[in-house]
Design a protein around this motif. Structure first.
Motif, PDB file in Angstrom:
ATOM      1  N   LEU A   7       0.823  -1.217   0.000  1.00 26.23           N
ATOM      2  CA  LEU A   7       0.000   0.000   0.000  1.00 26.23           C
ATOM      3  C   LEU A   7       0.849   1.256   0.000  1.00 26.23           C
ATOM      4  O   LEU A   7       0.526   2.234  -0.691  1.00 26.23           O
ATOM      5  CB  LEU A   7      -0.965  -0.004   1.188  1.00 26.23           C
ATOM      6  CG  LEU A   7      -2.118  -0.996   1.085  1.00 26.23           C
ATOM      7  CD1 LEU A   7      -2.910  -1.029   2.388  1.00 26.23           C
ATOM      8  CD2 LEU A   7      -3.023  -0.663  -0.098  1.00 26.23           C
ATOM      9  N   ASP A   8       1.942   1.260   0.747  1.00 18.45           N
ATOM     10  CA  ASP A   8       2.831   2.423   0.767  1.00 18.45           C
ATOM     11  C   ASP A   8       3.419   2.689  -0.622  1.00 18.45           C
ATOM     12  O   ASP A   8       3.398   3.823  -1.105  1.00 18.45           O
ATOM     13  CB  ASP A   8       3.964   2.230   1.783  1.00 18.45           C
ATOM     14  CG  ASP A   8       3.491   2.277   3.230  1.00 18.45           C
ATOM     15  OD1 ASP A   8       2.346   2.732   3.492  1.00 18.45           O
ATOM     16  OD2 ASP A   8       4.270   1.841   4.106  1.00 18.45           O
ATOM     17  N   HIS A   9       3.933   1.644  -1.267  1.00 14.41           N
ATOM     18  CA  HIS A   9       4.511   1.794  -2.607  1.00 14.41           C
ATOM     19  C   HIS A   9       3.436   2.169  -3.631  1.00 14.41           C
ATOM     20  O   HIS A   9       3.657   3.008  -4.505  1.00 14.41           O
ATOM     21  CB  HIS A   9       5.210   0.511  -3.052  1.00 14.41           C
ATOM     22  CG  HIS A   9       6.474   0.211  -2.325  1.00 14.41           C
ATOM     23  ND1 HIS A   9       7.573   1.043  -2.329  1.00 14.41           N
ATOM     24  CD2 HIS A   9       6.823  -0.849  -1.557  1.00 14.41           C
ATOM     25  CE1 HIS A   9       8.541   0.521  -1.609  1.00 14.41           C
ATOM     26  NE2 HIS A   9       8.114  -0.632  -1.118  1.00 14.41           N
ATOM     27  N   ALA A  10       2.273   1.539  -3.527  1.00 11.38           N
ATOM     28  CA  ALA A  10       1.192   1.785  -4.488  1.00 11.38           C
ATOM     29  C   ALA A  10       0.650   3.205  -4.353  1.00 11.38           C
ATOM     30  O   ALA A  10       0.427   3.890  -5.357  1.00 11.38           O
ATOM     31  CB  ALA A  10       0.079   0.756  -4.290  1.00 11.38           C
ATOM     32  N   GLU A  11       0.449   3.663  -3.135  1.00  8.09           N
ATOM     33  CA  GLU A  11      -0.042   5.026  -2.920  1.00  8.09           C
ATOM     34  C   GLU A  11       0.979   6.053  -3.401  1.00  8.09           C
ATOM     35  O   GLU A  11       0.606   7.091  -3.960  1.00  8.09           O
ATOM     36  CB  GLU A  11      -0.397   5.256  -1.451  1.00  8.09           C
ATOM     37  CG  GLU A  11      -1.685   4.587  -1.033  1.00  8.09           C
ATOM     38  CD  GLU A  11      -2.914   5.102  -1.768  1.00  8.09           C
ATOM     39  OE1 GLU A  11      -2.987   6.300  -2.100  1.00  8.09           O
ATOM     40  OE2 GLU A  11      -3.823   4.285  -2.022  1.00  8.09           O
ATOM     41  N   ALA A  12       2.259   5.779  -3.209  1.00  9.92           N
ATOM     42  CA  ALA A  12       3.306   6.682  -3.711  1.00  9.92           C
ATOM     43  C   ALA A  12       3.259   6.746  -5.238  1.00  9.92           C
ATOM     44  O   ALA A  12       3.426   7.816  -5.830  1.00  9.92           O
ATOM     45  CB  ALA A  12       4.682   6.228  -3.225  1.00  9.92           C
ATOM     46  N   ALA A  13       3.000   5.606  -5.877  1.00  9.00           N
ATOM     47  CA  ALA A  13       2.910   5.576  -7.343  1.00  9.00           C
ATOM     48  C   ALA A  13       1.712   6.386  -7.817  1.00  9.00           C
ATOM     49  O   ALA A  13       1.830   7.183  -8.756  1.00  9.00           O
ATOM     50  CB  ALA A  13       2.826   4.134  -7.840  1.00  9.00           C
ATOM     51  N   ASN A  54      -5.115   1.143 -11.817  1.00  8.90           N
ATOM     52  CA  ASN A  54      -5.958   0.576 -10.774  1.00  8.90           C
ATOM     53  C   ASN A  54      -5.138  -0.313  -9.847  1.00  8.90           C
ATOM     54  O   ASN A  54      -4.394  -1.184 -10.314  1.00  8.90           O
ATOM     55  CB  ASN A  54      -7.069  -0.244 -11.445  1.00  8.90           C
ATOM     56  CG  ASN A  54      -8.185  -0.596 -10.518  1.00  8.90           C
ATOM     57  OD1 ASN A  54      -8.346  -0.012  -9.450  1.00  8.90           O
ATOM     58  ND2 ASN A  54      -8.966  -1.569 -10.932  1.00  8.90           N
ATOM     59  N   LEU A  55      -5.271  -0.097  -8.551  1.00  9.93           N
ATOM     60  CA  LEU A  55      -4.597  -0.958  -7.580  1.00  9.93           C
ATOM     61  C   LEU A  55      -5.329  -2.291  -7.471  1.00  9.93           C
ATOM     62  O   LEU A  55      -6.556  -2.339  -7.523  1.00  9.93           O
ATOM     63  CB  LEU A  55      -4.553  -0.291  -6.207  1.00  9.93           C
ATOM     64  CG  LEU A  55      -3.884   1.064  -6.108  1.00  9.93           C
ATOM     65  CD1 LEU A  55      -3.782   1.493  -4.641  1.00  9.93           C
ATOM     66  CD2 LEU A  55      -2.515   1.066  -6.768  1.00  9.93           C
ATOM     67  N   GLN A  56      -4.554  -3.351  -7.293  1.00  8.86           N
ATOM     68  CA  GLN A  56      -5.083  -4.694  -7.082  1.00  8.86           C
ATOM     69  C   GLN A  56      -4.468  -5.240  -5.786  1.00  8.86           C
ATOM     70  O   GLN A  56      -3.544  -6.061  -5.818  1.00  8.86           O
ATOM     71  CB  GLN A  56      -4.751  -5.594  -8.274  1.00  8.86           C
ATOM     72  CG  GLN A  56      -5.396  -5.162  -9.560  1.00  8.86           C
ATOM     73  CD  GLN A  56      -6.909  -5.252  -9.485  1.00  8.86           C
ATOM     74  OE1 GLN A  56      -7.474  -6.201  -8.970  1.00  8.86           O
ATOM     75  NE2 GLN A  56      -7.577  -4.221  -9.995  1.00  8.86           N
TER      76      GLN A  56
END
Length: 112
Positions: A7-13, A54-56
């Motif tokens: 989640l940290d990496h995905a939100e940063a992206a 889209n996040l998965q």
């Protein structure tokens, strides 16, 4: 990778994509409309074409849908890489946005 690390990496992206749209709109006439709903960003271009990011979370992936197809990315500890080709997310996003906008555009990965 833990769920929280994902989640940290995905939100940063996602934040980097939003910031990239703001920068592109300030610096060019590309006029990308970006709408975020939860873990999804829809980029809409002047010609009404779209790129959807889209996040998965169950798979710890980010998916991208564009005119040229769908892409799945996993974080390798440093960057988001396509699960089939090994291409980096922001390089592909730059290429896809450039194709759909009809001009060279660049999205940058978040600083580590």
């Amino acid at each position: 990778m833990t769920d929280q690390e994902y989640l940290d990496h995905a939100e940063a992206a996602l934040a980097a994509i939003e910031q990239g749209c703001d920068r592109i709109n300030d610096d060019t006439d590309a006029d990308i409309d970006n709408q975020r709903t939860g873990g999804m960003i829809t980029l809409t271009f002047a010609n009404r074409s779209q790129v959807v990011v889209n996040l998965q979370p169950p798979l710890h992936e980010i998916w991208v849908a564009a005119r040229t197809g769908g892409y799945h990315y996993k974080h390798d500890g440093q960057q988001w890489l396509d699960t089939k080709t090994g291409e980096e997310l922001f390089a592909v996003l730059s290429r896809e946005a450039s194709l759909q906008a009809g001009q060279a555009l660049r999205f940058d990965a978040p600083a580590r």
